[in-house]
Scaffold this active site. Structure first.
Site, PDB file in Angstrom:
ATOM      1  N   ALA A 109       0.863  -1.183   0.000  1.00 16.38           N
ATOM      2  CA  ALA A 109       0.000   0.000   0.000  1.00 16.38           C
ATOM      3  C   ALA A 109       0.894   1.226   0.000  1.00 16.38           C
ATOM      4  CB  ALA A 109      -0.856  -0.006   1.262  1.00 16.38           C
ATOM      5  N   GLY A 140       0.572  -5.213   0.760  1.00 16.33           N
ATOM      6  CA  GLY A 140      -0.546  -5.243  -0.195  1.00 16.33           C
ATOM      7  C   GLY A 140      -0.129  -5.849  -1.518  1.00 16.33           C
ATOM      8  N   GLU A 142      -0.582  -9.411  -1.084  1.00 14.72           N
ATOM      9  CA  GLU A 142      -2.027  -9.667  -0.959  1.00 14.72           C
ATOM     10  C   GLU A 142      -2.706  -9.622  -2.329  1.00 14.72           C
ATOM     11  OE1 GLU A 142      -3.312  -8.048   3.340  1.00 14.72           O
ATOM     12  OE2 GLU A 142      -2.084  -6.658   2.168  1.00 14.72           O
ATOM     13  N   GLU A 154       4.135  -5.572   7.366  1.00 18.68           N
ATOM     14  CA  GLU A 154       3.267  -4.561   7.992  1.00 18.68           C
ATOM     15  C   GLU A 154       3.607  -4.309   9.461  1.00 18.68           C
ATOM     16  OE1 GLU A 154       0.781  -5.967   4.470  1.00 18.68           O
ATOM     17  OE2 GLU A 154       2.256  -6.798   5.831  1.00 18.68           O
TER      18      GLU A 154
HETATM   19  N1  T1G Z   1       4.557   3.542   0.060  1.00 19.15           N
HETATM   20  C1  T1G Z   1       5.012   4.779  -0.246  1.00 19.15           C
HETATM   21  N2  T1G Z   1       6.303   5.069  -0.568  1.00 19.15           N
HETATM   22  C2  T1G Z   1       7.145   4.036  -0.598  1.00 19.15           C
HETATM   23  C3  T1G Z   1       6.744   2.707  -0.287  1.00 19.15           C
HETATM   24  C4  T1G Z   1       5.378   2.481   0.043  1.00 19.15           C
HETATM   25  N3  T1G Z   1       4.917   1.263   0.326  1.00 19.15           N
HETATM   26  N4  T1G Z   1       7.832   1.911  -0.388  1.00 19.15           N
HETATM   27  C5  T1G Z   1       8.856   2.712  -0.763  1.00 19.15           C
HETATM   28  N5  T1G Z   1       8.454   3.974  -0.890  1.00 19.15           N
HETATM   29  C6  T1G Z   1       9.266   5.135  -1.290  1.00 19.15           C
HETATM   30  C7  T1G Z   1      10.345   5.490  -0.255  1.00 19.15           C
HETATM   31  O1  T1G Z   1       9.840   6.356   0.717  1.00 19.15           O
HETATM   32  C8  T1G Z   1      11.411   6.147  -1.127  1.00 19.15           C
HETATM   33  O2  T1G Z   1      11.007   7.467  -1.369  1.00 19.15           O
HETATM   34  C9  T1G Z   1      11.308   5.374  -2.433  1.00 19.15           C
HETATM   35  O3  T1G Z   1      10.009   4.758  -2.438  1.00 19.15           O
HETATM   36  C10 T1G Z   1      12.338   4.273  -2.557  1.00 19.15           C
HETATM   37  O4  T1G Z   1      12.278   3.462  -1.387  1.00 19.15           O
HETATM   38  C11 T1G Z   1      -2.620  -3.219   2.578  1.00 19.15           C
HETATM   39  C12 T1G Z   1      -1.392  -2.060   4.743  1.00 19.15           C
HETATM   40  C13 T1G Z   1      10.342  -1.735  -1.520  1.00 19.15           C
HETATM   41  C14 T1G Z   1      12.180  -2.841  -0.328  1.00 19.15           C
HETATM   42  O5  T1G Z   1       6.348  -2.037   4.091  1.00 19.15           O
HETATM   43  O6  T1G Z   1      10.529  -1.907   2.171  1.00 19.15           O
HETATM   44  O7  T1G Z   1       0.827  -2.892   2.206  1.00 19.15           O
HETATM   45  O8  T1G Z   1      12.827   8.686  -0.242  1.00 19.15           O
HETATM   46  O9  T1G Z   1      14.549   4.033  -0.512  1.00 19.15           O
HETATM   47  O10 T1G Z   1      15.934   0.615  -0.634  1.00 19.15           O
HETATM   48  O11 T1G Z   1      -1.926  -4.893   3.970  1.00 19.15           O
HETATM   49  O12 T1G Z   1      11.097   0.660  -0.005  1.00 19.15           O
HETATM   50  O13 T1G Z   1      12.916   8.263  -2.679  1.00 19.15           O
HETATM   51  O14 T1G Z   1      11.214   9.844  -1.713  1.00 19.15           O
HETATM   52  O15 T1G Z   1      13.186   2.153   0.506  1.00 19.15           O
HETATM   53  O16 T1G Z   1      15.168   0.067  -2.990  1.00 19.15           O
HETATM   54  C15 T1G Z   1       3.904  -2.712   3.157  1.00 19.15           C
HETATM   55  C16 T1G Z   1       8.018  -0.696   2.153  1.00 19.15           C
HETATM   56  C17 T1G Z   1       3.094  -1.455   3.179  1.00 19.15           C
HETATM   57  C18 T1G Z   1       7.427  -2.029   1.992  1.00 19.15           C
HETATM   58  C19 T1G Z   1      12.618  -0.823  -1.751  1.00 19.15           C
HETATM   59  N6  T1G Z   1       5.087  -2.523   2.370  1.00 19.15           N
HETATM   60  N7  T1G Z   1       9.112  -0.425   1.234  1.00 19.15           N
HETATM   61  O17 T1G Z   1      13.750  -0.493  -1.012  1.00 19.15           O
HETATM   62  O18 T1G Z   1      14.134   1.921  -1.814  1.00 19.15           O
HETATM   63  S1  T1G Z   1       1.693  -1.654   4.229  1.00 19.15           S
HETATM   64  C20 T1G Z   1       6.238  -2.184   2.914  1.00 19.15           C
HETATM   65  C21 T1G Z   1      10.296  -1.050   1.358  1.00 19.15           C
HETATM   66  C22 T1G Z   1       0.610  -2.589   3.321  1.00 19.15           C
HETATM   67  C23 T1G Z   1      -1.467  -3.881   3.195  1.00 19.15           C
HETATM   68  C24 T1G Z   1      -0.607  -3.028   4.045  1.00 19.15           C
HETATM   69  C25 T1G Z   1      11.385  -0.609   0.435  1.00 19.15           C
HETATM   70  C26 T1G Z   1      11.579  -1.523  -0.793  1.00 19.15           C
HETATM   71  P1  T1G Z   1      12.049   8.604  -1.513  1.00 19.15           P
HETATM   72  P2  T1G Z   1      13.602   2.908  -0.691  1.00 19.15           P
HETATM   73  P3  T1G Z   1      14.859   0.511  -1.641  1.00 19.15           P
END
Ligand code: T1G
Length: 716
Positions: free
Chosen positions: A69, A115, A118, A138
C-alpha cells in the site's frame, strides 16, 4: 496493442499471445497509490470481456512487483470508520479479482510486499524470478496485513509460516516461497514470457484456483491454533510493548476459527485498531525518517561518490576489530593495523571468536567465515596504505595520539583517500588540521559492537568536502549501516544527548529509586536495556575516563549535579560485566544481572553529601525525567544545527540505543506527549531540582507557536 486503463495512467493494458498483460507503472516501487488498485480492477474487467484474451498476467514495470500500500495513505486515516470503509473496499476488490472468469497470474520480480503480496494472493497463481522476495512487513509499520493477507496466506502456506511472516515482517526468498506454496513456479529466463506460458497452460486446462477457497493448509485447526499460542508466548518476550505482532496472531487465529468472510471482518477490525495507534504513527514516521537521513540539504543528490575498493582500520581493539568485521562482512578487503604483533594477535583472536560464535549459532558457514576472515589483513606498518580508499582510525581516545595518527595517515595514503575517525568525543577539526587535508577528514562513529549495531554517526568537520560526505553515506549503506550526518560538537548527537539521559538516571538513583527499578521502568517503556545495564555492558571505565578527560579541560558532559556514584564504582575497579561487577554483580561467565545492596549504600551516601532527602520515586517520573531530558537536549542540538532534522535524532536513537520503534524516537515521543507538556515538565523540574533544567529555546518557540518537532519537517 498498448492501452492505458480508462481510469488510470498508472496501469497499462496490453494483449500478447492471447494473454492480457496488466502492467503497474507507479515508480519507484509500484506502491498501491490512488489510481493503481482502480486501474488493476478496470484492466481485469476489460480482460474478462476481451475476446482476444484467454488469460491474464499482472506484472510490475521497472525494478519490482508491488511494494505494498502507499504508506502515505495511513497518515490520512483519522477514524475507525474511515479505516473500515477503506479496508472493505479493498477486500471487495480482491474478491472481484479472484472471481475473474479467466486465469489470473501474478508475475513477481523484485519484491511483493504487504498489499503487493495480498494482490498476488488474490490472483489464481503466482510465478516469480529466483531473486524475487515476498513478505508481509506490515508489523514494521505497527499494523497488520489489511487486504486479506492474514486470511489468504495461511490458506496457501499454513498457519505456522503465515505467523512467521506476519509477526516478524521479514521477506522470504522465491525458492522458500515456492516450497511453502506461496509461489507456484520459479521462472528461468524472461519473467513475462514465463508468466504468459504459465497462464496459457492454465487457460488450456480450464483451471482457476481461488485462494480463499483453499482448506488443506488450515484443515488441522487445533495445530494452527496451538501455533498461534506458541507465537503469542514467544512475542511476550520479544515484542517489548508493540501491539501489532499480537494483532497479527489474532487475525490468523480468526482465519483458523472462522470462515473467510468472518475472518476478513476480524482482520479489518484489528487493522483499524492498529493503523490509528500511536505505535503505528511512530513506525510510519520512522519508515520515512530512515529514508530522509540520506538527504543532506547542501550535498546535492548527484554529488560524486568515490568507489571504495579497499579499506584500512587503525587499532585492533574492541571497536577497531568490530569495524574491520563490518568491512569484511560487506566484502571489502581491509587492512587492520596495530602497534605490535601482540596487540594484533589479541584483536584477531576476538574477531575469530565472534565469527565462531556466529557459526555456532548456524548463522554463518565455516567456509563463509574463512572467506570473510581472509579479507582482513593484519599489519603493523603503513606499507600498503597507499592502496586504500578509506581509513578508519580507532585508536585510544587521546587528542595527541589522534593528531599524530592523522599526520602519519596523510603521509601514508593517497591524497583522495577518505580519512575517518571513530572518535566518540574528540573534536574532528583538531586532528583534521593535523592531517593537512581536512577536506578528506570525517567522523565515522560506530556503535558497539561495531559489526552488529546499525547506526553510523557521520560527523562532518568544518572543511569536510561534500564528496567525502556523499561517499560516507553510500559506504554506510554498503556496510549495512544507517548513516546519519551530524555536526561536530562534543559527543556529537547520540552521546551528547545520552549524557542527559544518564544524568537523570544517576540523580533518580540518589533521590531514592533503585538500579533495578530504573532499569525495569525503562525496559517496560520498550528500551532493550536500562541505563545501568547498558553501562555495565559498555564499561563504567569508558565513561569515567571521558569524565576525567573533560575535567582536565574544565568541562562536564551535562550541566547540573554530577553524581559521585559512577566514579566510586570506577575507583573500586567495578567496570561492569568485564570485571564481574558494576551497577550489578555477575556470576563468573554469566551475564545475569544480580542487584547489589552496595549500590543502595553508595547512593544513600551520595544523597546525604548533596543534602538530598531520599523519597519513593514512581516509574512514571523515571520515564518522564529521562525522556524530557532527551527531548530538551535534542531541541538544543537541533537549534545549534548539529542535527539536520528532528527525525534524524529519532533514527539515531532507534538504531544506536534501541529506542522503541513503536514510540518513534525521543523527538517523536516528545511530540506524542505534546510540546507544551514537555516544556511544562522542564519548567517544573527547574523549580524542583535547579536551574540546570533550562528549557531549550526551540522548545519554548515551538510551544509558543503551537508547533511540534516534526510538523515543521514533514516532506512536502
Ligand atoms: N509507500 C510509499 N512510498 C514508498 C513505499 C510504500 N509502500 N515503499 C517505498 N516507498 C518510497 C520510499 O519512501 C522512497 O522514497 C522510495 O520509495 C524508494 O524506497 C494493505 C497495509 C520496496 C524494499 O512495508 O521496504 O501494504 O525517499 O529508498 O531501498 O496490507 O522501499 O525516494 O522519496 O526504501 O530500494 C507494506 C516498504 C506497506 C514495503 C525498496 N510494504 N518499502 O527499497 O528503496 S503496508 C512495505 C520497502 C501494506 C497492506 C498493508 C522498500 C523496498 P524517496 P527505498 P529501496
Amino acid at each position: 496493442m498498448i492501452l492505458f486503463s480508462p481510469m488510470s495512467p498508472l496501469v497499462r493494458y496490453d494483449v500478447r499471445e492471447r494473454v492480457a498483460v496488466i502492467t503497474i507503472d507507479n515508480p519507484p516501487v509500484n506502491a498501491l497509490s490512488p489510481g493503481v488498485p482502480e486501474g488493476i480492477s478496470d484492466a481485469i474487467a476489460r480482460a474478462a470481456s476481451d475476446p482476444a484474451a484467454d488469460a491474464m498476467v499482472l506484472i510490475g514495470s521497472g525494478t519490482t512487483f508491488i511494494a505494498g500500500a502507499d504508506i502515505n495513505i495511513f497518515k490520512t486515516l483519522k477514524t475507525r470508520a474511515q479505516s473500515l470503509e477503506r479496508s472493505e473496499a479493498v477486500h471487495a476488490r480482491l474478491k472481484q479479482m479472484e472471481d475473474a472468469p479467466k486465469p489470473l497470474v501474478a508475475a513477481i520480480h523484485g519484491v511483493a510486499l504487504g498489499g503487493g503480496l495480498e494482490f498476488a494472493m488474490a490472483c489464481h497463481y503466482r510465478v516469480a524470478v529466483a531473486a524475487a522476495r515476498v513478505g508481509q512487513p506490515e508489523v514494521t509499520l505497527g499494523i497488520i496485513p489489511g487486504a486479506g493477507g492474514t486470511q489468504r496466506l495461511p490458506r496457501l502456506c499454513g498457519a505456522k509460516t503465515a505467523l512467521e511472516l506476519c509477526t516478524e515482517g521479514k521477506p522470504l526468498g522465491a525458492s522458500r516461497a515456492l516450497s511453502e506454496g506461496i509461489v507456484d513456479q520459479i521462472v528461468e529466463g524472461d519473467l513475462l514470457d514465463g508468466a504468459i506460458a504459465f497462464a496459457l497452460a492454465r487457460a488450456k486446462a480450464g483451471e482457476r484456483r481461488k485462494t480463499r477457497e483453499l482448506q488443506d493448509q488450515i484443515r488441522d485447526r487445533a495445530a494452527g491454533l496451538a501455533a498461534c499460542e506458541a507465537t503469542r508466548a514467544a512475542l511476550a518476550k520479544t515484542a517489548r510493548g508493540a501491539r501489532a505482532p499480537f494483532a497479527a496472531v489474532d487475525a490468523i487465529a480468526a482465519a483458523l476459527a472462522l470462515d473467510f468472510e468472518a475472518g476478513s471482518a476480524r482482520e479489518r477490525e484489528l487493522f483499524a485498531e492498529c493503523v490509528l495507534s500511536h505505535g503505528s504513527r511512530a513506525m510510519v514516521h520512522l519508515f520515512f525518517a530512515e529514508r530522509e537521513v540520506g538527504k543532506i540539504p547542501d550535498v546535492p543528490k548527484d554529488t560524486p561518490v568515490r568507489d571504495i575498493k579497499k579499506a584500512a582500520v587503525i587499532g585492533a581493539g574492541t571497536m577497531g576489530g568490530g569495524i574491520a568485521m563490518a568491512y569484511a562482512n560487506a566484502g571489502i578487503p581491509v587492512l587492520l593495523k596495530d602497534v605490535d604483533e601482540a596487540a594484533l594477535g589479541r584483536g584477531l583472536a576476538t574477531i575469530r571468536k565472534n565469527y565462531e560464535s556466529t557459526v555456532a549459532k548456524g548463522r554463518l558457514t565455516a567456509d563463509a567465515m574463512a572467506r570473510t576472515m581472509a579479507l582482513i589483513t593484519p599489519t603493523t606498518t603503513y606499507e600498503q596504505f597507499d592502496d586504500v580508499d578509506v581509513v578508519v582510525e580507532a585508536v585510544f581516545e587521546h587528542m595527541d595520539l589522534k593528531k599524530t595518527t592523522f599526520a602519519e595517515l596523510a603521509a601514508a595514503t593517497r591524497p583522495e583517500c577518505v580519512l575517518a575517525s571513530n572518535t566518540s568525543t574528540l573534536d574532528i577539526d583538531e586532528f583534521a588540521a593535523a592531517s593537512g587535508r581536512p577536506a578528506q577528514v570525517i567522523g565515522h562513529h560506530f556503535f558497539s559492537p561495531a559489526n552488529v549495531m546499525k547506526l553510523l554517526e557521520i560527523v562532518r568537520g568544518r572543511h569536510t568536502s561534500k564528496e567525502v560526505i556523499a561517499t560516507s553515506l553510500a559506504l554506510g549503506r554498503r556496510l549495512n549501516k544507517v548513516g546519519v550526518v551530524v555536526g561536530n560538537c562534543f559527543g556529537f548527537v547520540a552521546n551528547r544527548m545520552l549524557a542527559y539521559y544518564m544524568r537523570e538516571a544517576y540523580l533518580l538513583l540518589e533521590e531514592g529509586a533503585s538500579v533495578p527499578q530504573i532499569d525495569k521502568a525503562v525496559t517496560d517503556f520498550g528500551m532493550p536495556v536500562g541505563p545501568f545495564g547498558m553501562q555495565d555492558i559498555a564499561g563504567i571505565d569508558v565513561g569515567a575516563r571521558i569524565r576525567q578527560y573533560l575535567k582536565s579541560v574544565g568541562k562536564t558532559r551535562a550541566e547540573g549535579p554530577q553524581s559521585e556514584v559512577p566514579d566510586r564504582l570506577y575507583e573500586m575497579g567495578r567496570y561492569g560485566q568485564k570485571t564481574g561487577a558494576g551497577w550489578y554483580k555477575y556470576e563468573p561467565g554469566s551475564r545475569t544481572r544480580i542487584p547489589d545492596p552496595l549500590i543502595e549504600h553508595l547512593a544513600a551516601e551520595a544523597a546525604a553529601r548533596r543534602g538530598i532527602t531520599r523519597r519513593e520515586v514512581q516509574d512514571e517520573e523515571i520515564i518522564a525525567r529521562i525522556t524530557t531530558a532527551l527531548a530538551n537536549e535534542g531541541a538544543r542540538v537541533l537549534d545549534e544545527g548539529f542535527a539536520i532534522r528532528a527525525s534524524d535524532i529519532d533514527v539515531i536513537y532507534c538504531h544506536g540505543f534501541g529506542f522503541p520503534r513503536h514510540r518513534g524516537g525521543p523527538m517523536f515521543y516528545a511530540d506524542t506527549v505534546g510540546i507544551p507538556k514537555v516544556l511544562e515538565r522542564v519548567r517544573s523540574y527547574r523549580e524542583q531540582f535547579g536551574d540546570y533544567w533550562e528549557p531549550a529555546p526551540l522548545l519554548e518557540r515551538l510551544a509558543r507557536e503551537g508547533r511540534s518537532f516534526h510538523a515543521s519537517e514533514q516532506p512536502a
